[in-house]
Structures are given as C-alpha cells and as structure tokens.
Design a protein around this motif. Structure first.
Motif, short mmCIF file in Angstrom:
data_model
loop_
_atom_site.label_atom_id
_atom_site.label_comp_id
_atom_site.label_asym_id
_atom_site.label_seq_id
_atom_site.Cartn_x
_atom_site.Cartn_y
_atom_site.Cartn_z
N GLN A 1 0.83 -1.20 0.00
CA GLN A 1 0.00 0.00 0.00
C GLN A 1 0.87 1.26 0.00
OE1 GLN A 1 -3.28 -0.25 -0.39
NE2 GLN A 1 -3.06 -2.47 -0.37
N ALA A 2 0.46 2.23 -0.77
CA ALA A 2 1.20 3.50 -0.82
C ALA A 2 1.12 4.20 0.53
CB ALA A 2 0.61 4.40 -1.92
N ASN A 3 2.21 4.84 0.91
CA ASN A 3 2.30 5.59 2.17
C ASN A 3 2.13 4.70 3.40
OD1 ASN A 3 2.58 8.05 0.73
ND2 ASN A 3 0.34 8.19 0.52
N SER A 4 2.26 3.39 3.21
CA SER A 4 2.12 2.49 4.35
C SER A 4 3.44 2.41 5.11
CB SER A 4 1.71 1.09 3.87
OG SER A 4 1.73 0.16 4.94
N GLN A 5 3.33 2.28 6.43
CA GLN A 5 4.50 2.15 7.29
C GLN A 5 4.86 0.68 7.54
OE1 GLN A 5 3.17 4.44 10.72
NE2 GLN A 5 4.23 6.25 9.97
N ALA A 6 4.13 -0.23 6.89
CA ALA A 6 4.34 -1.66 7.14
C ALA A 6 5.76 -2.08 6.79
CB ALA A 6 3.32 -2.48 6.35
N GLY A 7 6.31 -1.53 5.68
CA GLY A 7 7.65 -1.91 5.27
C GLY A 7 8.71 -1.56 6.30
N GLN A 8 8.48 -0.47 7.05
CA GLN A 8 9.44 -0.07 8.07
C GLN A 8 9.44 -1.04 9.25
OE1 GLN A 8 8.59 4.00 9.15
NE2 GLN A 8 8.34 4.64 7.02
N PHE A 9 8.27 -1.60 9.54
CA PHE A 9 8.15 -2.52 10.68
C PHE A 9 8.50 -3.96 10.33
CE2 PHE A 9 5.54 1.00 12.19
CZ PHE A 9 5.92 1.07 13.52
N LEU A 10 8.57 -4.28 9.03
CA LEU A 10 8.80 -5.66 8.60
C LEU A 10 10.08 -6.25 9.20
CD1 LEU A 10 7.99 -8.07 6.84
CD2 LEU A 10 9.24 -7.01 4.95
N PRO A 11 11.25 -5.62 9.06
CA PRO A 11 12.47 -6.22 9.65
C PRO A 11 12.41 -6.29 11.16
CG PRO A 11 12.91 -4.00 8.83
CD PRO A 11 11.56 -4.37 8.33
N ILE A 12 11.74 -5.33 11.81
CA ILE A 12 11.63 -5.35 13.27
C ILE A 12 10.85 -6.58 13.72
CG2 ILE A 12 10.70 -4.14 15.29
CD1 ILE A 12 11.17 -1.52 13.82
N PHE A 13 9.74 -6.85 13.05
CA PHE A 13 8.91 -8.00 13.42
C PHE A 13 9.65 -9.31 13.17
CE2 PHE A 13 5.55 -5.11 14.05
CZ PHE A 13 4.50 -5.78 14.65
N ILE A 14 10.38 -9.39 12.06
CA ILE A 14 11.12 -10.61 11.75
C ILE A 14 12.17 -10.88 12.82
CG2 ILE A 14 12.72 -11.67 10.12
CD1 ILE A 14 11.18 -10.34 7.87
N VAL A 15 12.91 -9.84 13.23
CA VAL A 15 13.93 -10.00 14.25
C VAL A 15 13.32 -10.45 15.57
CG1 VAL A 15 15.59 -8.75 15.68
CG2 VAL A 15 15.55 -8.37 13.21
N PHE A 16 12.23 -9.80 15.98
CA PHE A 16 11.60 -10.17 17.25
C PHE A 16 11.07 -11.60 17.22
CE2 PHE A 16 11.53 -5.68 18.54
CZ PHE A 16 11.78 -5.82 19.90
N MET A 17 10.44 -12.00 16.12
CA MET A 17 9.92 -13.36 16.03
C MET A 17 11.05 -14.38 16.10
SD MET A 17 6.66 -13.20 13.38
CE MET A 17 7.57 -12.47 12.03
N ALA A 18 12.17 -14.10 15.44
CA ALA A 18 13.32 -15.00 15.50
C ALA A 18 13.86 -15.09 16.93
CB ALA A 18 14.40 -14.52 14.55
N LEU A 19 13.93 -13.96 17.61
CA LEU A 19 14.42 -13.96 19.00
C LEU A 19 13.52 -14.78 19.91
CD1 LEU A 19 15.53 -10.23 19.47
CD2 LEU A 19 17.00 -12.25 19.48
N PHE A 20 12.20 -14.62 19.76
CA PHE A 20 11.28 -15.35 20.64
C PHE A 20 11.34 -16.84 20.38
CE2 PHE A 20 8.74 -11.21 20.61
CZ PHE A 20 9.32 -10.79 21.80
N ILE A 21 11.55 -17.24 19.13
CA ILE A 21 11.68 -18.67 18.82
C ILE A 21 12.92 -19.24 19.50
CG2 ILE A 21 12.18 -20.32 16.98
CD1 ILE A 21 10.48 -18.61 15.10
N VAL A 22 14.04 -18.54 19.36
CA VAL A 22 15.30 -19.02 19.94
C VAL A 22 15.20 -19.06 21.46
CG1 VAL A 22 17.75 -18.52 20.25
CG2 VAL A 22 16.69 -18.26 17.99
N ILE A 23 14.70 -17.99 22.07
CA ILE A 23 14.63 -17.92 23.53
C ILE A 23 13.70 -18.99 24.08
CG2 ILE A 23 13.88 -16.48 25.47
CD1 ILE A 23 14.77 -14.05 23.82
N ALA A 24 12.55 -19.19 23.44
CA ALA A 24 11.61 -20.21 23.91
C ALA A 24 12.21 -21.60 23.81
CB ALA A 24 10.30 -20.13 23.11
N LEU A 25 12.91 -21.89 22.71
CA LEU A 25 13.52 -23.21 22.55
C LEU A 25 14.62 -23.45 23.59
CD1 LEU A 25 13.78 -23.52 18.65
CD2 LEU A 25 12.29 -24.81 20.18
N VAL A 26 15.45 -22.43 23.81
CA VAL A 26 16.51 -22.57 24.80
C VAL A 26 15.93 -22.77 26.19
CG1 VAL A 26 18.43 -21.40 25.94
CG2 VAL A 26 18.19 -21.28 23.45
#
Length: 268
Positions: free
Chosen positions: A34-59
């Motif tokens: 979508q034009a003027n959407s801020q979703a692209g800015q949050f995309l890498p942030i969400f990916i990093v957080f989801m990866a962290l939660f997966i690793v932390i939960a498994l450990v």
C-alpha cells in the motif's frame, strides 16, 4: 530440572511469538504494497523479534544447559522489555478500547507475556545457584493460585472484549432521524471517501464500513464524537453540526491518520 518460573519464562516467550505472528499476518503483510504504508518499516523489526522469541523459547524449554546458565534468564528477558518500549505509544489506546477486540486482546496478551517474562527471568536468575547445587526450588501453592487467577482474569477480559465488540451496532451524537445519508469505507488503513458535503441544519447519518480485519475508530473532535469501528463491521453515526464550516473526521489509532484515515465534511 527446570523450575516453575523457568517453564513460565519459556511459555511467556511462546505467547509473545504468537502475538507477533498475529500482528505480522494481520497488520504487516496486507499493507506491504500500500502506498504511504509504514508496514515496510516494521517488517524487519517483526522478523527479528519473532526469531528472537523462537530461539529464547527453545533454549528455555528444551536446552538441557539452560537451568544452570544464570545469565541466560536475564539476557533473555531483554526482548520483552523492548516490546514494552516499542509499543508504549499505542498501549494506552488499545487497552482503553476493549470493543476493538483484535487489538485489545493481542495487546493485553503481549503486555502480560512481557511482564511475565521479566518477572520469571529475574526469579529464575536467582534460582540457578540452587539448581546447580542439585536442589529444586519449590513454588508455593499460593503463588500458583495467584498466577492461575491472573490467567483467569486475562481470559475473562478477552471474552468480555469479544462480546463488547460484537454487540456494538451503532453510535452517534444525536437521536434525531437523519435527513441525509452518506457512506464512508475504511480499507487497508485508509478512508476511501475523504470528502463529504451536507447542509447546516441537516442531520447526516453516516454508515462507516470497516472492511479491515482489525479495528479502527471514527472521530470528530469538534462534535465530541469518538466511535469504535470493530473489524469487518458497519457502524452508524448521526451528526448535526452546530455551524457551517469544515469538520475533520479521522481514525485516532496511532499512525492511522498519517496512513490516510482522515477526511473532511463541508457544512454549507
């Protein structure tokens, strides 16, 4: 052996993962193109957080060395603290609008899981020396009862939010029958109709259709109108301006007005 608080730490990170996956699927992915959407800015942030939660939960739940690694429980709580800081601007709004069930429940679960991660991480950090010495710290029945009561309260609040959201059929500032009608659609975090006209003295009945799978709001500050728009719903709003001029309507959720959820009503 993992203690009660170590298992709670892992479970809380699983909940955080689920919350982030939900937000990612409902808010980020549909708005990427979508034009003027801020979703692209949050995309890498969400990916990093989801990866962290997966690793932390498994450990926390699987790795045999976790119960003896003291600093893991403190360091592993840092992402949960960052979650509270990252969404601090929208937390107040989401929790004070329970009729917007999707954002209310996900925010409530996210905050609760973040707090649980922080508390259980600190307690687990203090328990590790006992575990290293071969002991097994016990959790009192009272503590377990309190935690069960908190979980029950979260479930009750979520159920109430769902009921409140489905029971909202309409709202408005006047009770008079409309003399004119209009339709405003909300889709992809935008109002598709951004310019309306009416005559002074008329009562305008507006049908606000929210086609998004998440909640919005319809606000006209000058008339003190603040109406929740549940996901995939139609809400009726009746307005009667007190003078000619221009009225601004918008969505008061953080970031939504800037994304395109704003318009004007010209009162002639």
């Amino acid at each position: 052996m993992r203690t009660y608080w170590m298992r709670l730490f892992g479970a809380a990170n699983v909940v955080l993962l689920v919350v982030f996956v939900y937000f990612f699927a409902v808010f980020i992915i549909p708005n990427l193109n979508q034009a003027n959407s801020q979703a692209g800015q949050f995309l890498p942030i969400f990916i990093v957080f989801m990866a962290l939660f997966i690793v932390i939960a498994l450990v926390a739940l699987v790795w045999p060395g976790a119960p003896r690694n003291r600093w893991f429980w403190l360091i592993g709580a840092i992402p949960a603290v960052l979650v509270l800081l990252l969404f601090a601007g929208s937390i107040t709004y989401d929790l004070t609008h329970p009729t917007l069930a999707s954002t209310f429940i996900s925010t409530l679960l996210g905050i609760s899981a973040s707090v649980a991660t922080l508390v259980s991480g600190v307690i687990a950090f203090r328990q590790v020396p006992v575990v290293r010495d071969g002991g097994q710290p016990q959790t009192s029945a009272r503590t377990r009862l309190v935690m069960a009561a908190i979980a029950g309260g979260l479930i009750g609040a979520s159920a109430t939010s769902v009921f409140a959201g489905t029971s909202v059929t309409g709202a408005g500032s006047v009770s008079e029958a409309p003399t004119a009608t209009a339709v405003i659609e909300a889709k992809d975090t935008k109002y598709l109709q951004t310019s309306l006209q009416m005559k002074h003295g008329d009562v305008l009945g507006i049908f606000v259709i929210n086609r998004d799978p998440y909640g919005h709001s319809f606000d006209i500050d000058s008339l003190n109108i603040h109406v929740a728009l549940p996901p995939n719903s139609t809400t009726a709003v009746a307005i009667k301006p007190t003078a000619a001029g221009s009225l601004e309507f918008y969505c008061s959720l953080p970031g939504h007005k800037a994304a395109g959820m704003v318009g004007t009503i010209a009162v002639q």
